[in-house]
Design an enzyme around this catalytic site. Structure first.
Site, PDB file in Angstrom:
ATOM      1  N   ASN A 115       0.820  -1.216   0.000  1.00 41.15           N
ATOM      2  CA  ASN A 115       0.000   0.000   0.000  1.00 41.15           C
ATOM      3  C   ASN A 115       0.855   1.268   0.000  1.00 41.15           C
ATOM      4  O   ASN A 115       0.587   2.216  -0.750  1.00 41.15           O
ATOM      5  CB  ASN A 115      -0.944   0.002   1.204  1.00 41.15           C
ATOM      6  N   THR A 160     -14.599  39.255 -31.087  1.00 40.91           N
ATOM      7  CA  THR A 160     -15.459  38.780 -29.993  1.00 40.91           C
ATOM      8  C   THR A 160     -16.638  38.129 -30.705  1.00 40.91           C
ATOM      9  O   THR A 160     -17.026  38.596 -31.791  1.00 40.91           O
ATOM     10  CB  THR A 160     -15.955  39.925 -29.088  1.00 40.91           C
ATOM     11  N   HIS A 161     -17.161  37.058 -30.157  1.00 38.27           N
ATOM     12  CA  HIS A 161     -18.225  36.268 -30.823  1.00 38.27           C
ATOM     13  C   HIS A 161     -17.766  35.782 -32.193  1.00 38.27           C
ATOM     14  O   HIS A 161     -18.589  35.529 -33.063  1.00 38.27           O
ATOM     15  CB  HIS A 161     -19.514  37.083 -30.990  1.00 38.27           C
ATOM     16  N   LYS A 288      -5.695  19.191 -51.112  1.00 42.98           N
ATOM     17  CA  LYS A 288      -5.873  19.412 -49.681  1.00 42.98           C
ATOM     18  C   LYS A 288      -4.568  19.404 -48.890  1.00 42.98           C
ATOM     19  O   LYS A 288      -3.659  18.642 -49.157  1.00 42.98           O
ATOM     20  CB  LYS A 288      -6.782  18.316 -49.097  1.00 42.98           C
ATOM     21  N   ASN A 290      -4.288  19.365 -44.822  1.00 40.11           N
ATOM     22  CA  ASN A 290      -5.151  19.367 -43.641  1.00 40.11           C
ATOM     23  C   ASN A 290      -4.366  19.616 -42.354  1.00 40.11           C
ATOM     24  O   ASN A 290      -3.261  19.105 -42.191  1.00 40.11           O
ATOM     25  CB  ASN A 290      -5.883  18.030 -43.530  1.00 40.11           C
ATOM     26  N   GLU A 295      -6.033  19.589 -35.219  1.00 43.53           N
ATOM     27  CA  GLU A 295      -7.321  18.951 -34.893  1.00 43.53           C
ATOM     28  C   GLU A 295      -7.155  17.927 -33.771  1.00 43.53           C
ATOM     29  O   GLU A 295      -7.991  17.814 -32.876  1.00 43.53           O
ATOM     30  CB  GLU A 295      -7.899  18.274 -36.142  1.00 43.53           C
ATOM     31  N   TYR A 322      -6.562   2.179   2.419  1.00 47.08           N
ATOM     32  CA  TYR A 322      -6.459   1.662   1.053  1.00 47.08           C
ATOM     33  C   TYR A 322      -7.646   0.760   0.707  1.00 47.08           C
ATOM     34  O   TYR A 322      -8.091  -0.043   1.523  1.00 47.08           O
ATOM     35  CB  TYR A 322      -5.154   0.858   0.890  1.00 47.08           C
ATOM     36  N   GLN A 327      -6.463   0.708  -7.386  1.00 42.22           N
ATOM     37  CA  GLN A 327      -5.637   0.164  -8.466  1.00 42.22           C
ATOM     38  C   GLN A 327      -6.105   0.715  -9.818  1.00 42.22           C
ATOM     39  O   GLN A 327      -5.349   0.719 -10.784  1.00 42.22           O
ATOM     40  CB  GLN A 327      -5.721  -1.371  -8.445  1.00 42.22           C
ATOM     41  N   LYS A 330      -4.400   4.208 -12.218  1.00 40.90           N
ATOM     42  CA  LYS A 330      -3.179   4.438 -12.999  1.00 40.90           C
ATOM     43  C   LYS A 330      -3.353   4.611 -14.498  1.00 40.90           C
ATOM     44  O   LYS A 330      -2.790   5.532 -15.090  1.00 40.90           O
ATOM     45  CB  LYS A 330      -2.201   3.286 -12.761  1.00 40.90           C
TER      46      LYS A 330
HETATM   47  N1  ARG Z   1      -1.486  -3.340  -7.387  1.00 36.34           N
HETATM   48  C1  ARG Z   1      -1.976  -2.648  -6.251  1.00 36.34           C
HETATM   49  C2  ARG Z   1      -2.456  -1.240  -6.643  1.00 36.34           C
HETATM   50  O1  ARG Z   1      -2.115  -0.813  -7.677  1.00 36.34           O
HETATM   51  C3  ARG Z   1      -0.899  -2.531  -5.211  1.00 36.34           C
HETATM   52  C4  ARG Z   1      -1.392  -2.438  -3.822  1.00 36.34           C
HETATM   53  C5  ARG Z   1      -2.054  -3.707  -3.421  1.00 36.34           C
HETATM   54  N2  ARG Z   1      -2.364  -3.697  -2.034  1.00 36.34           N
HETATM   55  C6  ARG Z   1      -3.119  -4.632  -1.498  1.00 36.34           C
HETATM   56  N3  ARG Z   1      -3.330  -4.532  -0.224  1.00 36.34           N
HETATM   57  N4  ARG Z   1      -3.659  -5.578  -2.202  1.00 36.34           N
HETATM   58  O2  ARG Z   1      -3.181  -0.604  -5.931  1.00 36.34           O
END
Ligand code: ARG
Length: 463
Positions: A115, A160-161, A288, A290, A295, A322, A327, A330
């Site tokens: 954690n 403006t606008h 063209k 582009n 974009e 936690y 998880q 990420k």
């Molecule tokens: N892979 C987990 C995460 O990204 C790591 C932490 C896991 N902790 C646990 N108590 N299972 O959050």
């Protein structure tokens, strides 16, 4: 009896290994392998601290250090086999460490938990991205400053606008974005300073009974200090949210400029020519060119702000400390960061290459009665009219010009005096676009002298 398929790291109390579906939903190694370098840096700092505190022996710490370096080079060279059964980057590295150095590997996890490990790794990663965003923004601002300095005197229509409003200078328009990106830069700087506290040693949630030195690991990892509350340290992701919020605002700014470049590069506007390097052709229409990069930059806000909403929603309502929900923090941050850096680099390239079409800008600057406000201001200043009356008189003159199909400077003095007899020849002096912009010398105004001061001030700040 523990099943032989049970997890090596935590399977002691388990009679059976996980279902395949459980393994699939539980594993994060598919994406958190991006944290490998941070994970190994955190483990190195932790092992060195454990030895310094006499919690493990120096020889074990040395074996751990060397083993981790071996693993880092295996990963960097693509020779490492990541295993889904080992769930995440933390357990993949630790299991490999056991293979490489044997028994001392088992001592590394003393006084820490996954954690605090993941919270530390992710902070380190996001901190690097904040640094990258700051560098990317500086490069973009430098490119804008070159445009602004070169075109401090070029006139163009201000809108403006999206309707012609008053003439402005090219340099002033570029400097508006320098201000926006400058605030983005300060947001990343502020967020970086706030996130720069170390969760390592918070352990699972409550701290540890081992005599660890959290200041030592914080310092080794370049953190300003350890997080002061272990529950908070393992369970908040506000540092990633701040990064995403700053990224979203920055992407919003990028999208506005991108939109202007799309409009400006069209055949109808022809304000700028984008370089071949940042344009594409059409497979069916040979004529063209582009503005695809512009974009795509305009579109990046979608996924970046999407990431912000996604993580905010994941975090909402989670009890301390936690939870595995985290998880899910990420992938979206990885994607947002990748795309922000790409958008910043592409915009920097486009701005560096783009050529303003100065004659077209100047002609457009005078079209659409753009100096009507200058005329009204003249009536106030020279004839002493109240502004509201001057506004009305000017409106009548615009109607006369519109009826004749000409612009304000092309009206005759007689045309003007038919509306307001006190108008003199002198009025024509304020109807030209260059005089118009040169007169706007109020602080922050569009006059070339103001713009040059702003360019110089920003050059100083960025150097
Ligand atoms: N892979 C987990 C995460 O990204 C790591 C932490 C896991 N902790 C646990 N108590 N299972 O959050």
């Amino acid at each position: 009896m523990t099943d032989k398929n049970a997890n090596q790291m935590w399977g002691g109390r388990f009679a059976e290994g996980p279902d395949a579906i459980m393994e699939a939903i539980n594993a994060s190694i598919g994406f958190d392998q991006r944290l490998a370098a941070q994970d190994i840096a955190g483990s190195r700092a932790h092992a060195a601290m454990l030895a310094a505190q006499g919690i493990i022996s120096n020889s074990d710490a040395e074996a751990i250090r060397e083993g981790l370096l071996t693993i880092l080079s295996e990963i960097e060279q693509g020779r490492f086999t990541f295993s889904t059964a080992l769930e995440d980057i933390h357990m993949n590295v630790e299991a490999r460490l056991k293979e490489v150095i044997g028994e001392p590997a088992g001592r590394l996890h003393t006084g820490r938990s996954r954690n605090d490990q993941v919270a530390t790794d992710f902070r380190l990663w996001v901190r690097d991205q904040a640094d990258a965003a700051i560098e990317g923004l500086k490069a973009l601002m430098c490119a804008l400053l070159v445009q602004a300095g070169t075109g401090a005197e070029w006139v163009m229509p201000g809108f403006t606008h999206l309707q012609t409003a008053q003439p402005v200078t090219w340099g002033h328009h570029m400097m508006a974005y320098v201000e926006m990106f400058g605030r983005d830069l300060s947001r990343f700087t502020d967020a970086r300073a706030r996130m720069n506290e170390s969760p390592l040693g918070a352990a699972a949630l409550a701290g540890t009974s081992f005599p660890i030195d959290r200041h030592m690991t914080a310092e080794a990892l370049g953190f300003a200090r350890p997080c002061a509350n272990s529950l908070d340290a393992v369970s908040d992701r506000d540092f990633a949210l701040e990064f995403l919020a700053a990224s979203s605002i920055c992407a919003m700014h990028l999208s506005r400029f991108a939109e202007e470049l799309v409009i400006w590069s069209s055949a109808q506007f022809r304000f700028v020519a984008l370089s071949d390097r940042f344009s594409t052709g059409s497979s069916i229409m040979p004529q063209k060119k582009n503005p695809d990069a512009a974009e795509l930059i305009r579109a990046k806000i979608g996924r970046i702000f999407g990431a912000n909403v996604a993580l905010m929603t994941v975090m909402k309502g989670l009890p301390l400390a936690y939870s595995k929900d985290m998880q899910e923090d990420k992938e979206q941050v990885f994607d947002a960061a990748d795309n922000l850096m790409l958008a910043l680099a592409a915009m920097t390239g486009m701005v560096g290459d783009m050529q303003a079409n100065v004659p077209v800008l100047e002609a457009a600057a005078g079209a659409g009665f753009s100096t009507a406000t200058d005329l009204a201001d003249w009536l106030v200043r020279v004839l002493g009219m109240p502004f509201r009356d001057a506004h009305h008189v000017t409106g009548s003159l615009v109607a006369v010009a519109e009826g004749k199909g000409c612009d304000l400077p092309e009206l005759s003095l007689a045309d003007m005096q038919a509306v307001e007899p006190r108008i003199t020849e002198e009025v024509f002096g304020v109807l030209g676009v260059h005089n118009s912009v040169a007169s706007r010398v109020s602080y922050g105004g569009t006059a070339p002298e103001q713009v040059k001061q702003q360019v110089a001030a920003w050059q100083e700040r960025l150097s």
